[in-house]
Design a protein around this motif. Structure first.
Motif, PDB file in Angstrom:
ATOM      1  N   TRP A  60      -6.794  21.216  48.959  1.00 10.92           N
ATOM      2  CA  TRP A  60      -6.832  22.192  47.872  1.00 10.92           C
ATOM      3  C   TRP A  60      -5.646  23.146  48.014  1.00 10.92           C
ATOM      4  O   TRP A  60      -5.485  23.828  49.016  1.00 10.92           O
ATOM      5  CB  TRP A  60      -8.159  22.955  47.913  1.00 10.92           C
ATOM      6  CG  TRP A  60      -9.349  22.024  47.869  1.00 10.92           C
ATOM      7  CD1 TRP A  60      -9.330  20.692  47.523  1.00 10.92           C
ATOM      8  CD2 TRP A  60     -10.691  22.325  48.219  1.00 10.92           C
ATOM      9  NE1 TRP A  60     -10.597  20.161  47.614  1.00 10.92           N
ATOM     10  CE2 TRP A  60     -11.453  21.142  48.038  1.00 10.92           C
ATOM     11  CE3 TRP A  60     -11.342  23.487  48.649  1.00 10.92           C
ATOM     12  CZ2 TRP A  60     -12.814  21.084  48.287  1.00 10.92           C
ATOM     13  CZ3 TRP A  60     -12.706  23.437  48.900  1.00 10.92           C
ATOM     14  CH2 TRP A  60     -13.433  22.252  48.707  1.00 10.92           C
ATOM     15  N   CYS A 110      -1.746  24.643  45.662  1.00 13.16           N
ATOM     16  CA  CYS A 110      -0.984  24.726  44.410  1.00 13.16           C
ATOM     17  C   CYS A 110      -0.492  23.344  43.981  1.00 13.16           C
ATOM     18  O   CYS A 110      -0.361  23.070  42.789  1.00 13.16           O
ATOM     19  CB  CYS A 110       0.173  25.699  44.562  1.00 13.16           C
ATOM     20  SG  CYS A 110      -0.367  27.400  44.702  1.00 13.16           S
ATOM     21  N   ARG A 112      -2.186  20.609  44.289  1.00 13.61           N
ATOM     22  CA  ARG A 112      -3.321  20.030  43.584  1.00 13.61           C
ATOM     23  C   ARG A 112      -3.452  20.655  42.197  1.00 13.61           C
ATOM     24  O   ARG A 112      -3.717  19.965  41.213  1.00 13.61           O
ATOM     25  CB  ARG A 112      -4.614  20.256  44.383  1.00 13.61           C
ATOM     26  CG  ARG A 112      -5.811  19.545  43.783  1.00 13.61           C
ATOM     27  CD  ARG A 112      -7.096  19.867  44.517  1.00 13.61           C
ATOM     28  NE  ARG A 112      -8.172  18.984  44.070  1.00 13.61           N
ATOM     29  CZ  ARG A 112      -8.847  19.148  42.947  1.00 13.61           C
ATOM     30  NH1 ARG A 112      -8.576  20.154  42.147  1.00 13.61           N
ATOM     31  NH2 ARG A 112      -9.798  18.273  42.603  1.00 13.61           N
ATOM     32  N   TYR A 113      -3.223  21.966  42.115  1.00 15.90           N
ATOM     33  CA  TYR A 113      -3.302  22.653  40.833  1.00 15.90           C
ATOM     34  C   TYR A 113      -2.306  22.057  39.843  1.00 15.90           C
ATOM     35  O   TYR A 113      -2.629  21.794  38.683  1.00 15.90           O
ATOM     36  CB  TYR A 113      -3.044  24.152  41.007  1.00 15.90           C
ATOM     37  CG  TYR A 113      -3.004  24.900  39.709  1.00 15.90           C
ATOM     38  CD1 TYR A 113      -4.181  25.294  39.070  1.00 15.90           C
ATOM     39  CD2 TYR A 113      -1.791  25.190  39.086  1.00 15.90           C
ATOM     40  CE1 TYR A 113      -4.150  25.967  37.862  1.00 15.90           C
ATOM     41  CE2 TYR A 113      -1.748  25.861  37.873  1.00 15.90           C
ATOM     42  CZ  TYR A 113      -2.927  26.241  37.264  1.00 15.90           C
ATOM     43  OH  TYR A 113      -2.899  26.898  36.054  1.00 15.90           O
ATOM     44  N   ALA A 137      -6.497  22.307  38.752  1.00 12.77           N
ATOM     45  CA  ALA A 137      -7.436  23.217  39.430  1.00 12.77           C
ATOM     46  C   ALA A 137      -7.109  23.247  40.920  1.00 12.77           C
ATOM     47  O   ALA A 137      -6.706  22.243  41.496  1.00 12.77           O
ATOM     48  CB  ALA A 137      -8.885  22.766  39.232  1.00 12.77           C
ATOM     49  N   MET A 138      -7.274  24.411  41.520  1.00 16.20           N
ATOM     50  CA  MET A 138      -6.987  24.553  42.950  1.00 16.20           C
ATOM     51  C   MET A 138      -7.973  23.738  43.784  1.00 16.20           C
ATOM     52  O   MET A 138      -7.635  23.203  44.830  1.00 16.20           O
ATOM     53  CB  MET A 138      -7.086  26.024  43.375  1.00 16.20           C
ATOM     54  CG  MET A 138      -6.037  26.938  42.778  1.00 16.20           C
ATOM     55  SD  MET A 138      -4.372  26.643  43.406  1.00 16.20           S
ATOM     56  CE  MET A 138      -4.523  27.107  45.126  1.00 16.20           C
ATOM     57  N   VAL A 145       3.435  28.628  40.515  1.00 14.16           N
ATOM     58  CA  VAL A 145       2.013  28.829  40.195  1.00 14.16           C
ATOM     59  C   VAL A 145       1.762  30.331  40.351  1.00 14.16           C
ATOM     60  O   VAL A 145       1.996  30.883  41.430  1.00 14.16           O
ATOM     61  CB  VAL A 145       1.095  28.033  41.153  1.00 14.16           C
ATOM     62  CG1 VAL A 145      -0.371  28.334  40.850  1.00 14.16           C
ATOM     63  CG2 VAL A 145       1.368  26.538  41.032  1.00 14.16           C
ATOM     64  N   VAL A 164      -3.543  32.812  40.025  1.00 17.59           N
ATOM     65  CA  VAL A 164      -4.209  31.499  39.890  1.00 17.59           C
ATOM     66  C   VAL A 164      -4.643  30.987  41.267  1.00 17.59           C
ATOM     67  O   VAL A 164      -5.782  30.577  41.472  1.00 17.59           O
ATOM     68  CB  VAL A 164      -3.272  30.470  39.209  1.00 17.59           C
ATOM     69  CG1 VAL A 164      -3.835  29.053  39.337  1.00 17.59           C
ATOM     70  CG2 VAL A 164      -3.077  30.821  37.738  1.00 17.59           C
ATOM     71  N   SER A 165      -3.717  31.051  42.241  1.00 18.19           N
ATOM     72  CA  SER A 165      -4.065  30.512  43.553  1.00 18.19           C
ATOM     73  C   SER A 165      -5.132  31.360  44.244  1.00 18.19           C
ATOM     74  O   SER A 165      -6.002  30.851  44.945  1.00 18.19           O
ATOM     75  CB  SER A 165      -2.822  30.363  44.434  1.00 18.19           C
ATOM     76  OG  SER A 165      -1.986  31.482  44.361  1.00 18.19           O
ATOM     77  N   GLY A 171      -8.469  31.053  42.094  1.00 19.39           N
ATOM     78  CA  GLY A 171      -8.931  29.676  41.978  1.00 19.39           C
ATOM     79  C   GLY A 171      -9.465  29.124  43.284  1.00 19.39           C
ATOM     80  O   GLY A 171     -10.040  28.036  43.318  1.00 19.39           O
TER      81      GLY A 171
END
Ligand code: NAI
Ligand code: MG
Length: 354
Positions: A45, A47, A49-50, A55-56, A81, A85-86, A89
């Motif tokens: 999990w 950035c 992956r985001y 999604a994180m 990112v 968000v990180s 998330g």
């Protein structure tokens, strides 16, 4: 007799992926001497992956972590990112879902690690107790009239009696255990609703601990004192925002932010707690193999304490403290030229020689 633990590993981004392997190597070396075995489940999990999947972490991420004894995290965040968000998330949902309402950050001067300040650091020994699930970091608020001259943004801070009482209680308990004292960070002269509320609860809590000396200090004056005389402090307790800022500052005062450890604790142990270095993913040095692994190793030592093995935790800390005190090689943030791997091998040699 062997005790087995199942640890969730979230290396994350940047140097997060470089500092977790050293932390696991130290866990294994120290664990072998104390009858502890660690099994790991690794989660990608991040950035990355985001960017690939939007999604994180997966929708059932929290449930996947739930069955572990603890979570060990590197760092998340990467250019491209947005940081909110990180953070929102991954880290904040884990802290909140698992009621990890204490963020515990020890600061200790280590022999052989000069402070950037003139005064030496070896007597510096305090902890920052940061409220970790409410306060200024809230989702309540909004923006209006975007793109017009009347544009405005509102952000509400959330201080509950339960949340404030439990973090102050944790701070006083910690001070009692350390035979120390408490400083409560406030700003009730400027922030006139939430901070006086915090101060009232600090006073109520202080009255329940007549054996623990305490005082409150305004955050602006307090940060100056942490720089000018960090030896004055034992336990500093602060809201989510104040504790966040204070503990990065304090880590730097002690020598390098690369050393500073943190524990996100659920003191009731209803959920796994999470251990992570204070530093972030350090895109400026990521991929060079020169990140200081001590923040991650020290966080793993805090995990050993939390799992009920303080003697193993102390051994992990002693092992790197003696490498530093011997004036041996160190990573560039501490003025040396050693790589992450070279430094980790020295720490492992020290454990093997015990
Ligand atoms: P940072 O902690 O990543 O880096 C700050 C400075 O300290 C950089 O110059 C870096 O090279 C140095 N540094 C940090 N850790 C080090 C280590 N172990 N060894 C040697 N030098 C080290 O903070 P920054 O630059 O503000 O943030 C970078 C990214 O990390 C952002 O995306 C941010 O959101 C994220 N971040 C994530 C955190 C977490 O996962 N808990 C905490 C802080 C930041
Ligand atoms: Mg921070």
């Amino acid at each position: 007799m062997t005790t087995r633990y199942r640890i969730a590993l979230i290396p994350g981004d940047g140097i997060g992926t470089e500092v977790l392997p050293p932390a696991c190597a130290v866990l294994e070396a120290v664990g072998a001497r104390h009858g502890l075995e660690f099994g790991y489940d690794r989660f990608d999990w991040s950035c990355q992956r985001y960017l690939a999947e939007g999604a994180m972490m997966p929708d059932d991420g929290i449930d996947q972590l739930r069955r572990h004894d603890a979570v060990l995290l590197g760092a998340v965040g990467w250019p491209g990112v947005p940081d909110h968000v990180s953070l929102w998330g991954l880290l904040i949902p884990i802290r909140r879902e698992f009621q990890q309402y204490v963020n515990l950050r020890p600061i200790k001067g280590l022999q052989g690690v000069p402070s950037p300040l003139a005064r030496g650091t070896s007597e510096v020994d305090f902890v920052v107790v940061r409220e970790n699930v409410e306060g200024e970091y809230s989702e309540i608020g909004g923006r209006l009239h975007r793109g017009t001259p009347a544009e405005l943004a509102l952000q509400q801070a959330v201080f509950t009696r339960t949340g404030t009482e439990r973090i102050l209680t944790y701070a006083f308990e910690t001070a009692r255990e350390r035979n120390g004292s408490v400083v409560s960070a406030t700003k009730s002269n400027g922030i006139i609703h939430t901070m006086p509320f915090w101060d009232e609860i600090a006073a109520e809590t202080g009255a329940r601990y007549p054996d623990v000396a305490w005082r409150q200090e305004h955050i602006d004056a307090l940060v100056a004192k942490v720089v000018l005389d960090p030896t004055r402090f034992d336990v500093i307790v602060g809201s989510n925002l104040f504790g966040d800022i204070l503990s990065d500052l304090a880590g730097a005062v002690a020598g390098s932010i690369g050393i500073a450890p943190a524990a996100n604790l659920n003191p009731e142990r209803d959920f796994p707690s999470m251990f992570e270095p204070v530093h972030g993913s350090a895109p400026d040095i990521a991929g060079q193999g020169v990140a200081n692994p001590l923040g991650a190793i020290w966080s793993a030592a805090m995990m050993l304490d939390h799992l009920g093995h303080p003697e193993a935790g102390a051994e992990a800390v002693d092992s790197f403290a003696s490498v530093l005190a011997a004036d041996g090689p160190r990573t560039p943030d501490l003025g040396g030229t050693a790589s992450t791997e070279e430094f980790t091998l020295l720490v492992l040699d020290g454990i093997a020689a015990r």
